[in-house]
Scaffold this motif. Structure first.
Motif, PDB file in Angstrom:
ATOM      1  N   LEU A 133       6.327 -13.584  -4.603  1.00 35.03           N
ATOM      2  CA  LEU A 133       7.067 -12.531  -3.911  1.00 35.03           C
ATOM      3  C   LEU A 133       7.306 -12.886  -2.448  1.00 35.03           C
ATOM      4  N   VAL A 134       6.306 -13.461  -1.814  1.00 37.05           N
ATOM      5  CA  VAL A 134       6.433 -13.847  -0.401  1.00 37.05           C
ATOM      6  C   VAL A 134       7.516 -14.908  -0.240  1.00 37.05           C
ATOM      7  N   ILE A 145       9.230 -10.259   9.398  1.00 36.79           N
ATOM      8  CA  ILE A 145       9.055  -8.805   9.415  1.00 36.79           C
ATOM      9  C   ILE A 145       9.057  -8.266   7.987  1.00 36.79           C
ATOM     10  N   ASN A 146       9.990  -8.759   7.169  1.00 39.55           N
ATOM     11  CA  ASN A 146      10.052  -8.311   5.782  1.00 39.55           C
ATOM     12  C   ASN A 146       8.820  -8.732   4.996  1.00 39.55           C
ATOM     13  N   VAL A 147       8.309  -9.934   5.275  1.00 41.78           N
ATOM     14  CA  VAL A 147       7.098 -10.391   4.594  1.00 41.78           C
ATOM     15  C   VAL A 147       5.932  -9.479   4.930  1.00 41.78           C
ATOM     16  N   LEU A 148       5.785  -9.147   6.205  1.00 41.42           N
ATOM     17  CA  LEU A 148       4.692  -8.261   6.625  1.00 41.42           C
ATOM     18  C   LEU A 148       4.889  -6.855   6.063  1.00 41.42           C
ATOM     19  N   ALA A 149       6.150  -6.424   5.955  1.00 45.26           N
ATOM     20  CA  ALA A 149       6.433  -5.077   5.455  1.00 45.26           C
ATOM     21  C   ALA A 149       6.092  -4.921   3.977  1.00 45.26           C
ATOM     22  N   LEU A 150       5.965  -6.037   3.260  1.00 45.27           N
ATOM     23  CA  LEU A 150       5.555  -5.951   1.847  1.00 45.27           C
ATOM     24  C   LEU A 150       4.203  -5.265   1.702  1.00 45.27           C
ATOM     25  N   ILE A 151       3.406  -5.294   2.767  1.00 48.37           N
ATOM     26  CA  ILE A 151       2.085  -4.663   2.717  1.00 48.37           C
ATOM     27  C   ILE A 151       2.205  -3.183   2.363  1.00 48.37           C
ATOM     28  N   LEU A 152       3.246  -2.512   2.857  1.00 51.85           N
ATOM     29  CA  LEU A 152       3.376  -1.060   2.664  1.00 51.85           C
ATOM     30  C   LEU A 152       3.544  -0.672   1.192  1.00 51.85           C
ATOM     31  N   PRO A 153       4.547  -1.203   0.472  1.00 50.60           N
ATOM     32  CA  PRO A 153       4.644  -0.817  -0.945  1.00 50.60           C
ATOM     33  C   PRO A 153       3.485  -1.340  -1.788  1.00 50.60           C
ATOM     34  N   SER A 221      11.045   0.102  -3.233  1.00 44.69           N
ATOM     35  CA  SER A 221      10.677  -0.357  -1.892  1.00 44.69           C
ATOM     36  C   SER A 221      10.446  -1.858  -1.862  1.00 44.69           C
ATOM     37  N   ILE A 222       9.746  -2.379  -2.861  1.00 46.64           N
ATOM     38  CA  ILE A 222       9.503  -3.827  -2.922  1.00 46.64           C
ATOM     39  C   ILE A 222      10.822  -4.586  -3.032  1.00 46.64           C
ATOM     40  N   ARG A 223      11.711  -4.108  -3.882  1.00 48.11           N
ATOM     41  CA  ARG A 223      13.005  -4.772  -4.040  1.00 48.11           C
ATOM     42  C   ARG A 223      13.816  -4.710  -2.755  1.00 48.11           C
ATOM     43  N   GLN A 224      13.798  -3.561  -2.090  1.00 50.48           N
ATOM     44  CA  GLN A 224      14.577  -3.437  -0.850  1.00 50.48           C
ATOM     45  C   GLN A 224      14.068  -4.384   0.215  1.00 50.48           C
ATOM     46  N   ILE A 225      12.751  -4.496   0.343  1.00 50.74           N
ATOM     47  CA  ILE A 225      12.166  -5.360   1.376  1.00 50.74           C
ATOM     48  C   ILE A 225      12.310  -6.830   1.014  1.00 50.74           C
ATOM     49  N   ALA A 226      12.033  -7.158  -0.253  1.00 46.74           N
ATOM     50  CA  ALA A 226      11.958  -8.565  -0.632  1.00 46.74           C
ATOM     51  C   ALA A 226      13.305  -9.178  -0.991  1.00 46.74           C
ATOM     52  N   LEU A 227      14.233  -8.380  -1.532  1.00 46.98           N
ATOM     53  CA  LEU A 227      15.411  -8.966  -2.147  1.00 46.98           C
ATOM     54  C   LEU A 227      16.752  -8.524  -1.563  1.00 46.98           C
ATOM     55  N   SER A 228      16.768  -7.485  -0.747  1.00 44.33           N
ATOM     56  CA  SER A 228      18.059  -6.994  -0.236  1.00 44.33           C
ATOM     57  C   SER A 228      18.598  -7.827   0.920  1.00 44.33           C
ATOM     58  N   GLY A 229      17.705  -8.546   1.628  1.00 45.25           N
ATOM     59  CA  GLY A 229      18.136  -9.295   2.798  1.00 45.25           C
ATOM     60  C   GLY A 229      18.295  -8.437   4.034  1.00 45.25           C
ATOM     61  N   LEU A 231      16.663  -5.309   6.810  1.00 44.88           N
ATOM     62  CA  LEU A 231      15.397  -4.904   7.408  1.00 44.88           C
ATOM     63  C   LEU A 231      14.728  -3.847   6.533  1.00 44.88           C
ATOM     64  N   PRO A 232      13.407  -3.762   6.566  1.00 48.88           N
ATOM     65  CA  PRO A 232      12.701  -2.807   5.706  1.00 48.88           C
ATOM     66  C   PRO A 232      13.146  -1.372   5.924  1.00 48.88           C
ATOM     67  N   ASP A 233      13.324  -0.651   4.834  1.00 52.36           N
ATOM     68  CA  ASP A 233      13.624   0.776   4.875  1.00 52.36           C
ATOM     69  C   ASP A 233      12.290   1.525   4.944  1.00 52.36           C
ATOM     70  N   LEU A 234      11.911   1.920   6.147  1.00 58.64           N
ATOM     71  CA  LEU A 234      10.596   2.540   6.339  1.00 58.64           C
ATOM     72  C   LEU A 234      10.511   3.915   5.689  1.00 58.64           C
TER      73      LEU A 234
END
Length: 266
Positions: A133-134, A145-153, A221-229, A231-234
């Protein structure tokens, strides 16, 4: 006050030591004699992704920018979530009853058994699916930023599974037919989560029902952060985390309220 804090710290240390022992035991028992060991947790979603892509890939291609790679990545992200939920909560369900003999001999914190099942699956996930995933996140977003944001979901997923795991492990003490019923619940959650199909094909009047499934928010959330390209949707990540924390709080509360009755039934 200082003595109380020292006592609490000592209890926490002992709890963490016991948790480590149980997690190690769970992993050793689970993969004794296995060649791939914990990497089965990665092979399973990879093979299932290949199967879903072969069967449904062309049918759903237009929803994924006409890219099979995009479809494969989204399916993989959904599968790792649903597999983690299914495995960790199903294993947690029987954990208290299966250790009833030990609990009758030694005074131990009862909740450590379902929590150890969740923790074992977290370790398995970190070593297996998380690196994939990373890498996908880095390639798609090119942003740390997106890699770190994966922590949230992912934290949402762990909290949700811990809450459900505590709840079902407590219920199983009272209702021994629960595993058969829970299999149906897991199947229902699986098909109500947009794992291998796009949410757009679901009728608009049905989508609010799917939104009641917390895994839908976590997968999204994971798809949005990891695959959308993008910035994370908080707001999306925050909604999934808040929902999961509420479920964890409910699971902890009910487990705590019922635990005094466990020993008479184990």
């Amino acid at each position: 006050m200082s003595k109380t804090l020292i006592f609490q710290d000592a209890n926490l240390v002992r709890y963490l030591e016991l948790l480590q022992v149980l997690v190690t035991r769970n992993l050793k028992v689970r993969y004794r004699g296995s060649i791939l060991g914990i990497y089965w947790s990665l092979l399973n979603p990879l093979l299932m992704t290949a199967a879903y892509t072969t069967i449904f890939g062309m049918a759903f291609l237009k929803y994924y920018d006409n890219s099979l790679v995009n479809y494969m990545l989204e399916v993989f992200a959904g599968l790792v979530v649903i597999n983690f939920f299914s495995a960790s909560t199903t294993q947690a369900l029987t954990s208290v009853v299966c250790n009833g003999g030990l609990l009758n001999k030694i005074r131990l914190p009862i909740n450590v058994f379902p929590i150890s099942m969740i923790a074992a699956n977290v370790f398995q996930f970190v070593c297996g699916s998380l690196p994939f995933l990373v890498i996908a996140t880095l390639v798609t977003s090119q942003s740390l930023i997106n890699v770190l944001a994966l922590i949230l979901p992912l934290l949402s997923l762990v909290c949700f599974c811990a809450g459900v795991g505590l709840l079902v492990s407590a219920l199983f003490v009272f209702f021994r037919d629960l595993p058969y019923f829970y299999e149906l619940v897991v199947s229902l959650i699986w098909f109500s989560s947009p794992v291998f199909y796009p949410i757009e094909i679901v009728p608009a009047n049905i989508r609010p029902i799917l939104a009641l499934n917390p895994l839908t928010w976590i997968i999204g959330s994971i798809r949005q952060i990891a695959l959308s390209g993008e910035l994370p949707d908080l707001s999306l990540a925050g909604t999934s985390l808040l929902t999961s924390c509420v479920i964890l709080a409910v699971g902890c509360k009910l487990f705590y309220n019922w635990r005094s009755q466990f020993m008479d039934l184990l």
